[in-house]
Enzyme design. Structure first.
Site, PDB file in Angstrom:
ATOM      1  N   GLY A  51       0.845  -1.187   0.000  1.00 21.87           N
ATOM      2  CA  GLY A  51       0.000   0.000   0.000  1.00 21.87           C
ATOM      3  C   GLY A  51       0.879   1.235   0.000  1.00 21.87           C
ATOM      4  O   GLY A  51       2.094   1.157   0.234  1.00 21.87           O
ATOM      5  N   SER A  52       0.281   2.376  -0.236  1.00 18.90           N
ATOM      6  CA  SER A  52       1.074   3.604  -0.375  1.00 18.90           C
ATOM      7  C   SER A  52       1.816   3.959   0.905  1.00 18.90           C
ATOM      8  O   SER A  52       2.957   4.438   0.865  1.00 18.90           O
ATOM      9  CB  SER A  52       0.164   4.755  -0.794  1.00 18.90           C
ATOM     10  OG  SER A  52      -0.883   4.924   0.154  1.00 18.90           O
ATOM     11  N   GLU A  54       3.199   2.141   2.958  1.00 23.40           N
ATOM     12  CA  GLU A  54       4.283   1.198   3.264  1.00 23.40           C
ATOM     13  C   GLU A  54       5.465   1.342   2.307  1.00 23.40           C
ATOM     14  O   GLU A  54       6.531   0.772   2.558  1.00 23.40           O
ATOM     15  CB  GLU A  54       3.792  -0.260   3.192  1.00 23.40           C
ATOM     16  CG  GLU A  54       2.789  -0.624   4.267  1.00 23.40           C
ATOM     17  CD  GLU A  54       1.417  -0.041   3.953  1.00 23.40           C
ATOM     18  OE1 GLU A  54       0.927   0.768   4.758  1.00 23.40           O
ATOM     19  OE2 GLU A  54       0.854  -0.368   2.906  1.00 23.40           O
ATOM     20  N   GLU A  73      -4.918  -9.401   2.201  1.00 23.34           N
ATOM     21  CA  GLU A  73      -4.215  -9.367   3.477  1.00 23.34           C
ATOM     22  C   GLU A  73      -4.449 -10.620   4.325  1.00 23.34           C
ATOM     23  O   GLU A  73      -3.549 -11.050   5.062  1.00 23.34           O
ATOM     24  CB  GLU A  73      -4.617  -8.121   4.264  1.00 23.34           C
ATOM     25  CG  GLU A  73      -4.044  -6.824   3.702  1.00 23.34           C
ATOM     26  CD  GLU A  73      -4.936  -6.171   2.650  1.00 23.34           C
ATOM     27  OE1 GLU A  73      -5.868  -6.829   2.168  1.00 23.34           O
ATOM     28  OE2 GLU A  73      -4.685  -4.987   2.316  1.00 23.34           O
ATOM     29  N   HIS A  96      -1.382  -2.871   5.168  1.00 27.74           N
ATOM     30  CA  HIS A  96      -1.694  -1.497   4.777  1.00 27.74           C
ATOM     31  C   HIS A  96      -2.676  -0.870   5.746  1.00 27.74           C
ATOM     32  O   HIS A  96      -3.878  -1.163   5.710  1.00 27.74           O
ATOM     33  CB  HIS A  96      -2.273  -1.479   3.363  1.00 27.74           C
ATOM     34  CG  HIS A  96      -2.617  -0.115   2.848  1.00 27.74           C
ATOM     35  ND1 HIS A  96      -1.784   0.968   2.992  1.00 27.74           N
ATOM     36  CD2 HIS A  96      -3.713   0.342   2.190  1.00 27.74           C
ATOM     37  CE1 HIS A  96      -2.336   2.024   2.445  1.00 27.74           C
ATOM     38  NE2 HIS A  96      -3.513   1.682   1.951  1.00 27.74           N
ATOM     39  N   HIS A 303     -17.170 -26.953  22.165  1.00 21.51           N
ATOM     40  CA  HIS A 303     -17.811 -26.313  21.017  1.00 21.51           C
ATOM     41  C   HIS A 303     -19.313 -26.163  21.223  1.00 21.51           C
ATOM     42  O   HIS A 303     -19.949 -25.328  20.591  1.00 21.51           O
ATOM     43  CB  HIS A 303     -17.534 -27.138  19.757  1.00 21.51           C
ATOM     44  CG  HIS A 303     -17.961 -26.487  18.470  1.00 21.51           C
ATOM     45  ND1 HIS A 303     -18.117 -25.124  18.314  1.00 21.51           N
ATOM     46  CD2 HIS A 303     -18.264 -27.020  17.262  1.00 21.51           C
ATOM     47  CE1 HIS A 303     -18.493 -24.849  17.084  1.00 21.51           C
ATOM     48  NE2 HIS A 303     -18.598 -25.976  16.429  1.00 21.51           N
ATOM     49  N   GLY A 422     -10.909 -22.202  14.359  1.00 23.93           N
ATOM     50  CA  GLY A 422     -12.169 -22.478  13.686  1.00 23.93           C
ATOM     51  C   GLY A 422     -12.494 -21.477  12.595  1.00 23.93           C
ATOM     52  O   GLY A 422     -13.499 -21.629  11.891  1.00 23.93           O
TER      53      GLY A 422
END
Length: 548
Positions: A51-52, A54, A73, A96, A303, A422
Site C-alpha cells: 500500500g502507499s 508502506e 491481506e 496497509h 464447542h 475455527g
C-alpha cells in the site's frame, strides 16, 4: 530457535556495513536499523500486500531478503503463520494501514489462537497530517487489532520505531507466543535512528519443582493414567518426551479437542483417538481413568454447551501448559506453567514407575470401498496409502476432519497443521507458508470446497514461487460442516439449512486462472493415479475430487 532468542544488534552505517574506527559512522536511518534487526533475528522473508503508506519501508530492499506477495491481506497473514510455524521463528508481516489490518483480522485471530509468533508492521499516514484525519490513516492504530495480539503500539517518535519492533519480536517469541503489531507512520523510515544495543533474551521457563513433584507423585500412584496432548507439545519440540512419558507409564493417549497440530504418533500402540469438543463426550471417553494429565492443551476446549462434571468421577485432573491464562481458567485440578519440554523432562527424570498392563488397543476403522460419488473416507485412505510419512498435511476441511482422523494418520512430528481458531481462510495460504519454510518437504493441502474460497488467492503465490504443494479440494458442493452440525441446534432431518449449498463452482478453472495446474476427478478408479501424479510433481497442482 527453541529455548532462547538471540538478538545481536550492532552499530551499522547507512550502507548496512559495520563502521570502523578509521571512518566516521554514517547516519543510520530507521529503515537501516529495522533491516539490521530483521537480518540478525532471521526475519528476512517479508509477507505483504503493498500500500502507499508502506512504500518507503521497501526503498533499497536488501538483496538477501525475500518479499512474499499475497493478493489479499488475509492470505498474507495465513502464509506468514504457516511459515512461522514451519521455521519455529517469528515471521515479518507488512499490512496497509486500517483497511489492510481489517482485511487480515480473521487470520490474525487464527494466529493468536495458534500461538504463532508474527511481527506485523502496519502502515500509517505521515505524522504531520495525522491531526487532520487524513485519507488512509488509522485513527486508532494500536487499538484496532486488540485483543487478538499480544501487544500493539504506534511509537511516539520516529527514532523509537526500531526499538518498538525489537520489543515486538521478543514479545512474539515469549511463551505463549503470538502476533504483535507496530504501526509506523510513512515518514518515519527515513528519520535518523540510534543504533540498537546487543540483546540476549531467554524465553524458556522451567516450572516449579514442587508442582512437578506433586504431579509426578500422582502419576506414579495412579492405576490407569490418561494423557491428553495438544498442539503446544509439537510447537515446543516435546514429541520424543511425550512418547517416552506415555510408554514409561503405559498411559493411553488422547488428542485434545480441536488441536491444530499432531503431538503423538497416531499409529502408536498407546494412541486412543481424538476427544470431541463436548463435555459429556470427553467424560465418556475418559471414563475409568483415575488420573488425566493434559499436556499442551486447554482442559478442555468445548464447542457446544454441556452439563455435569468436566472429568469422570474419581479422576484427578492435572495440566501442563506454557500459558498462565489457560492454567487460570482450568475448571479443576492442579496446573504447572512452563516449557512443556522441560516439564516432561523433569517428570521423566523421576525414578521409573511400576509397570502397568497395557491398555486396550484402539480399534481400526473398516476399509472404505470405492463408490460413485466417492466417499471422503475412500479418498483419504487412498491418499494415506501413497503419501510419504514425511509429507506435511495442512488441513482445512472441517466436515472431513473426523474422517481424516480415522483414515489419514500422522506419525511424525511437524507433519500436520490446521487452525486452532475455527476461522476459515487459513489452510491454503498456510500451506504456501509451510512450503516456503520447509523447502525439503512435499506439502499436501487438504481443503474443503467452502473453505478454499476464503483465501483461494494463495494459489497464485504458490504458482509464482513454484512450490511443491498438492492442493486437494474435497468438493461436496455445500458447507457440509454446517449441515452436519444443524441437529445440535434443533434442526430436524428434513429441515432446510439455508445458505449452505455451493453449486456451480469450477475449481479447475479458478486454479488455472491463477497459474496453477489442475484436474478434476470423479471416478474412484482414476483417483490413485491422479493423486500419485500430483504428489510426485515438482510444483503446485490442484486436484478437485467430487465426493458424496
Amino acid at each position: 530457535m527453541n529455548g532462547s532468542v538471540f538478538g545481536l544488534l550492532g552499530t551499522l552505517g547507512a550502507s548496512g556495513n559495520v563502521s570502523t574506527p578509521d571512518a566516521p559512522p554514517q547516519a543510520l536511518t530507521v529503515r537501516d536499523a529495522v533491516y539490521d534487526l530483521m537480518r540478525r533475528v532471521g526475519m528476512t522473508s517479508v509477507f505483504a500486500n503493498p500500500g502507499s503508506t508502506e512504500l518507503p519501508m521497501f526503498r533499497g530492499f536488501p538483496d538477501d531478503f525475500r518479499y512474499v506477495l499475497g493478493l489479499q491481506e488475509a492470505t498474507v497473514v495465513g502464509m506468514a503463520d504457516g511459515y512461522a510455524q514451519a521455521t519455529n521463528n517469528a515471521a515479518m508481516v507488512n499490512l496497509h494501514s486500517a483497511a489492510g489490518v481489517g482485511n487480515a483480522m480473521g487470520n490474525l485471530f487464527t494466529a493468536y489462537k495458534n500461538r504463532t509468533p508474527l511481527v506485523v508492521v502496519a502502515g500509517q499516514q505521515a505524522r504531520g497530517i495525522l491531526p487532520f484525519d487524513p485519507f488512509l490513516s488509522s485513527s486508532h492504530a494500536a487499538e484496532l487489532p486488540r485483543p487478538y495480539v499480544k501487544w500493539s503500539t504506534e511509537p511516539a517518535r520516529a527514532q523509537d520505531v526500531p526499538l518498538a519492533i525489537a520489543r515486538a519480536y521478543y514479545l512474539a517469541m515469549m511463551p505463549p507466543r503470538g502476533p504483535v503489531l507496530v504501526s509506523v507512520p510513512v515518514d518515519d523510515w527515513d528519520a535518523p535512528s540510534p543504533p540498537l544495543a546487543h540483546r540476549y533474551v531467554s524465553t524458556e521457563i522451567r516450572p516449579q519443582p514442587e508442582a512437578i513433584g506433586r504431579i509426578g507423585a500422582l502419576l506414579d500412584a495412579c492405576r490407569r493414567p490418561a494423557l491428553v496432548v495438544g498442539a503446544a507439545v509439537d510447537r515446543d519440540g516435546a514429541w520424543n518426551e511425550i512418547v517416552a512419558l506415555a510408554e514409561s507409564h503405559s498411559a493411553r493417549v488422547w488428542a485434545a479437542p480441536m488441536s491444530g497440530r499432531c503431538s503423538f504418533p497416531e499409529r502408536h500402540r498407546l494412541f486412543a483417538g481424538f476427544l470431541p469438543a463436548a463435555r459429556e463426550g470427553i467424560v465418556s471417553r475418559l471414563q475409568g481413568h483415575d488420573l488425566i494429565l493434559v499436556v499442551g492443551a486447554p482442559a478442555f476446549t468445548y464447542h457446544v454447551d454441556g452439563a455435569g462434571p468436566h472429568v469422570p468421577d474419581g479422576a484427578e485432573l492435572c495440566l501442563l501448559t506454557e500459558d498462565p491464562d489457560t492454567a487460570a481458567w482450568a475448571p479443576a485440578g492442579m496446573a504447572a506453567v512452563g516449557s512443556l519440554r522441560l516439564c516432561l523432562r523433569d517428570l521423566l527424570a523421576r525414578p521409573a514407575p511400576t509397570m502397568r498392563p497395557l491398555p486396550a488397543r484402539r480399534a481400526s476403522a473398516p476399509m472404505p470401498e470405492p463408490s460413485t460419488p466417492m466417499s471422503v473416507a475412500f479418498v483419504l485412505q487412498t491418499l494415506a496409502s501413497m503419501r510419504d510419512p514425511a509429507d506435511i498435511i495442512v488441513e482445512e476441511a472441517p466436515s472431513a476432519r473426523p474422517v481424516m482422523q480415522q483414515f489419514l494418520p500422522h506419525t511424525r512430528t511437524q507433519t500436520f497443521y490446521t487452525m486452532d481458531s475455527g476461522g476459515l481462510g487459513y489452510g491454503m495460504p498456510a500451506a504456501v507458508g509451510v512450503a516456503l519454510g520447509r523447502p525439503d518437504r512435499r506439502v499436501i493441502a487438504l481443503i474443503g470446497d467452502g473453505s478454499s474460497l476464503y483465501s483461494i488467492q494463495a494459489l497464485w503465490s504458490a504458482a509464482q514461487h513454484k512450490l511443491p504443494i498438492t492442493f486437494i479440494i474435497l468438493n461436496n458442493r455445500r458447507y457440509a460442516a454446517l449441515q452436519d452440525f444443524a441437529p445440535a441446534f434443533g434442526f430436524g432431518p428434513h429441515d432446510k439449512v439455508v445458505g449452505t449449498e455451493l453449486p456451480g463452482i469450477d475449481f479447475v478453472a479458478l486454479a488455472t486462472g491463477l497459474g496453477c495446474g489442475a484436474v478434476r476427478v470423479s471416478e474412484a478408479a482414476r483417483l490413485g493415479a491422479v493423486l500419485a501424479d500430483a504428489v510426485a510433481s515438482g510444483g503446485p497442482s490442484l486436484v478437485e475430487v467430487l465426493v458424496s
